[in-house]
Design a protein around this motif. Structure first.
Motif, short mmCIF file in Angstrom:
data_model
loop_
_atom_site.label_atom_id
_atom_site.label_comp_id
_atom_site.label_asym_id
_atom_site.label_seq_id
_atom_site.Cartn_x
_atom_site.Cartn_y
_atom_site.Cartn_z
N GLY A 79 0.80 -1.22 0.00
CA GLY A 79 0.00 0.00 0.00
C GLY A 79 0.83 1.27 0.00
N LEU A 80 2.05 1.18 -0.53
CA LEU A 80 2.94 2.34 -0.54
C LEU A 80 2.75 3.23 -1.76
CD1 LEU A 80 6.24 0.64 0.71
CD2 LEU A 80 4.51 1.87 2.05
N ILE A 81 1.90 2.79 -2.70
CA ILE A 81 1.65 3.58 -3.91
C ILE A 81 0.15 3.88 -3.98
CG2 ILE A 81 1.99 3.76 -6.39
CD1 ILE A 81 3.94 1.42 -6.21
N ALA A 82 -0.18 5.16 -4.09
CA ALA A 82 -1.58 5.59 -4.18
C ALA A 82 -1.86 6.17 -5.56
CB ALA A 82 -1.89 6.63 -3.10
N GLU A 83 -3.13 6.15 -5.96
CA GLU A 83 -3.49 6.72 -7.26
C GLU A 83 -3.06 8.18 -7.33
OE1 GLU A 83 -7.55 7.54 -9.80
OE2 GLU A 83 -7.38 5.64 -8.71
N GLY A 84 -2.44 8.52 -8.44
CA GLY A 84 -1.94 9.88 -8.63
C GLY A 84 -0.49 10.06 -8.23
N ASP A 85 0.09 9.07 -7.53
CA ASP A 85 1.51 9.16 -7.15
C ASP A 85 2.40 9.13 -8.39
OD1 ASP A 85 1.04 9.31 -4.47
OD2 ASP A 85 1.71 7.28 -3.99
N MET A 86 3.50 9.87 -8.31
CA MET A 86 4.50 9.86 -9.36
C MET A 86 5.58 8.84 -8.98
SD MET A 86 3.61 12.18 -11.64
CE MET A 86 4.80 13.26 -12.37
N VAL A 87 5.65 7.73 -9.72
CA VAL A 87 6.56 6.64 -9.40
C VAL A 87 7.67 6.59 -10.45
CG1 VAL A 87 6.79 4.18 -8.93
CG2 VAL A 87 4.65 5.36 -8.37
N LEU A 88 8.90 6.65 -9.97
CA LEU A 88 10.07 6.69 -10.85
C LEU A 88 10.85 5.39 -10.74
CD1 LEU A 88 11.99 8.53 -12.62
CD2 LEU A 88 13.17 9.05 -10.48
N PHE A 89 11.21 4.82 -11.89
CA PHE A 89 12.02 3.61 -11.95
C PHE A 89 13.37 3.95 -12.59
CE2 PHE A 89 7.58 2.48 -12.53
CZ PHE A 89 7.37 1.50 -11.57
N CYS A 90 14.43 3.30 -12.12
CA CYS A 90 15.72 3.44 -12.80
C CYS A 90 16.51 2.15 -12.64
CB CYS A 90 16.52 4.64 -12.29
SG CYS A 90 16.86 4.65 -10.52
N SER A 91 17.28 1.82 -13.67
CA SER A 91 17.99 0.55 -13.65
C SER A 91 19.33 0.66 -14.37
CB SER A 91 17.15 -0.55 -14.30
OG SER A 91 17.74 -1.82 -14.12
N PHE A 92 20.18 -0.34 -14.12
CA PHE A 92 21.48 -0.43 -14.77
C PHE A 92 21.88 -1.89 -14.83
CE2 PHE A 92 26.08 -0.64 -14.86
CZ PHE A 92 26.41 0.34 -15.78
N GLY A 93 22.37 -2.33 -15.99
CA GLY A 93 22.75 -3.73 -16.11
C GLY A 93 23.82 -3.97 -17.15
N GLY A 94 24.21 -5.23 -17.28
CA GLY A 94 25.23 -5.62 -18.23
C GLY A 94 24.85 -5.23 -19.64
N GLY A 95 25.87 -4.85 -20.38
CA GLY A 95 25.64 -4.39 -21.75
C GLY A 95 26.63 -3.31 -22.17
N PHE A 96 26.74 -2.20 -21.44
CA PHE A 96 25.86 -1.76 -20.36
C PHE A 96 24.50 -1.33 -20.91
CE2 PHE A 96 29.72 -0.39 -17.65
CZ PHE A 96 29.70 -1.56 -16.95
N THR A 97 23.47 -1.54 -20.11
CA THR A 97 22.14 -1.04 -20.40
C THR A 97 21.65 -0.27 -19.19
OG1 THR A 97 21.06 -3.02 -19.50
CG2 THR A 97 21.60 -3.03 -21.86
N TRP A 98 20.92 0.82 -19.43
CA TRP A 98 20.37 1.55 -18.30
C TRP A 98 19.23 2.46 -18.76
CZ3 TRP A 98 24.97 2.90 -20.62
CH2 TRP A 98 25.15 4.23 -20.99
N GLY A 99 18.54 3.06 -17.79
CA GLY A 99 17.47 3.97 -18.16
C GLY A 99 16.57 4.30 -16.99
N ALA A 100 15.56 5.12 -17.29
CA ALA A 100 14.59 5.56 -16.28
C ALA A 100 13.22 5.61 -16.91
CB ALA A 100 14.98 6.93 -15.73
N ALA A 101 12.20 5.46 -16.07
CA ALA A 101 10.82 5.55 -16.53
C ALA A 101 10.00 6.21 -15.43
CB ALA A 101 10.26 4.18 -16.86
N LEU A 102 9.00 6.97 -15.84
CA LEU A 102 8.16 7.69 -14.89
C LEU A 102 6.70 7.39 -15.17
CD1 LEU A 102 7.97 9.80 -12.60
CD2 LEU A 102 7.98 11.58 -14.38
N ILE A 103 5.96 7.03 -14.11
CA ILE A 103 4.54 6.70 -14.23
C ILE A 103 3.73 7.50 -13.22
CG2 ILE A 103 2.80 4.88 -13.99
CD1 ILE A 103 4.84 2.83 -14.78
N LYS A 104 2.63 8.08 -13.68
CA LYS A 104 1.63 8.61 -12.76
C LYS A 104 0.66 7.49 -12.47
CE LYS A 104 -1.68 12.36 -11.99
NZ LYS A 104 -2.35 13.55 -12.57
N TRP A 105 0.67 7.02 -11.22
CA TRP A 105 -0.04 5.79 -10.85
C TRP A 105 -1.55 5.96 -10.90
CZ3 TRP A 105 2.41 1.34 -10.59
CH2 TRP A 105 1.77 0.23 -10.02
#
Length: 324
Positions: free
Chosen positions: A298-324
């Motif tokens: 229950g840590l995410i509520a409707e309307g929350d701005m949730v940000l993801f970021c990652s990094f991995g072999g490749g190298f591969t990386w990036g970020a994504a943003l969602i309004k929940w």
């Protein structure tokens, strides 16, 4: 109008391996692992817990949460580097396992960024066809790809799967944007060879086996900087700042990377979801497992701005943003 997460799910193998358990396998100890990585335990796959099985169980939970039936899924994308077979793909096995008869399916190899790259694909597919529902899964059984005599890697990784169903909505929620990158020139810092070639002319020199190999200190420096840059670039492109973010869900690599990322992004620790202590680094499964954990708590509520970021072999990386 936007592309939203309709439901999430995750699945972990039954067996839990503690740091103390590792002491009987390799020259290490619980305190050394905890202080350097923040990891206390990890799940290890057992009989009938192949990558596609974990992926399928996570997918089924996500579909139930999304109130979507298997025949409504149009595409299955699985981020993984540890399928039990080279061909068919894990995604094809998942399709059969869950009965998604109308879906096309394929795997995506972006290492720890696999789920993120899959999210980006789901975003583009659904923008093109609003009726489509896309199942994105990150699933790994990295215990099958570890050199258990190498204490620098075998202590870090675990097995598991996380999934999310993406679909279209008429309101203003959904994916705000993504920013994905890669740099193949640095592959030697984090890589895994394939099986040795049966064609002698195509054999790769210094193939040390199909195990994860990593230069930890170098990866640390690149990972923190890359995730920080991708987050800031994405936010700037949308006219937002880090203060607009409700929750950050980063790749759960190790606690030192996460603490350094918190410091560089200038956010308070309570804004960053961390569960690496329980699962270790599960590569492509890391972010979707963390997302399902945060969602189910229950840590995410409707309307929350949730940000993801990652990094991995490749190298591969990036970020994504969602309004929940």
């Amino acid at each position: 109008m936007g592309i939203v997460v309709l439901g999430t799910g995750s699945c972990l193998p039954k067996r839990v391996m503690s740091n103390v358990d590792l002491e009987s396998i390799v020259d290490t100890n619980d305190e050394w692992i905890r202080t350097r990585t923040g990891i206390e335990s990890r799940h290890i796959g057992g009989k009938d817990e192949q990558t596609y099985i974990l992926a399928s169980r996570a997918a089924e939970k996500a579909m139930v949460a999304a109130e979507v039936t298997p025949d409504q899924i149009g595409l299955i994308v699985v981020g993984t580097i540890s399928s039990h077979m080279q061909m068919p793909s894990t995604a094809c096995f998942v399709q059969t396992e869950i009965g998604a008869k109308n879906a096309f399916a394929y795997d995506l190899n972006a290492a720890c960024s696999g789920f993120m790259y899959g999210l980006d694909l789901a975003y583009k597919y659904i923008l093109a066809d609003h009726s489509m529902k896309v199942l994105v899964i990150g699933a790994e059984t990295l215990s099958s790809r570890l050199d258990w005599a190498d204490r620098n890697t075998c202590i870090l990784f675990g097995d598991g799967a996380g999934a999310a169903v993406f679909g279209f909505t008429d309101d203003d929620r959904g994916i705000i944007g993504t920013h994905m990158l890669s740099d193949g020139s640095l592959w030697e810092l984090l890589h895994m060879h394939g099986p040795e070639s049966s064609n002698p002319d195509l054999k790769v020199e210094n193939n040390t086996g199909a195990f994860i190999r990593m230069e930890g200190r170098e990866v640390f420096k690149h990972a923190v900087r890359a995730m920080e840059d991708s987050v800031n670039t994405l936010l700037a492109s949308k006219g937002l700042s880090i203060d607009d973010i409700s929750l950050i869900i980063p790749h759960q690599a190790n606690i030192r990377i996460l603490h350094k990322l918190v410091e560089r992004l200038k956010v308070t620790p309570d804004k960053v979801f961390i569960n690496v202590s329980k699962y270790g680094n599960t590569s492509a499964a890391s972010i979707p497992i963390a997302l399902d954990d945060a969602n189910s708590q229950g840590l995410i509520a409707e309307g929350d701005m949730v940000l993801f970021c990652s990094f991995g072999g490749g190298f591969t990386w990036g970020a994504a943003l969602i309004k929940w």
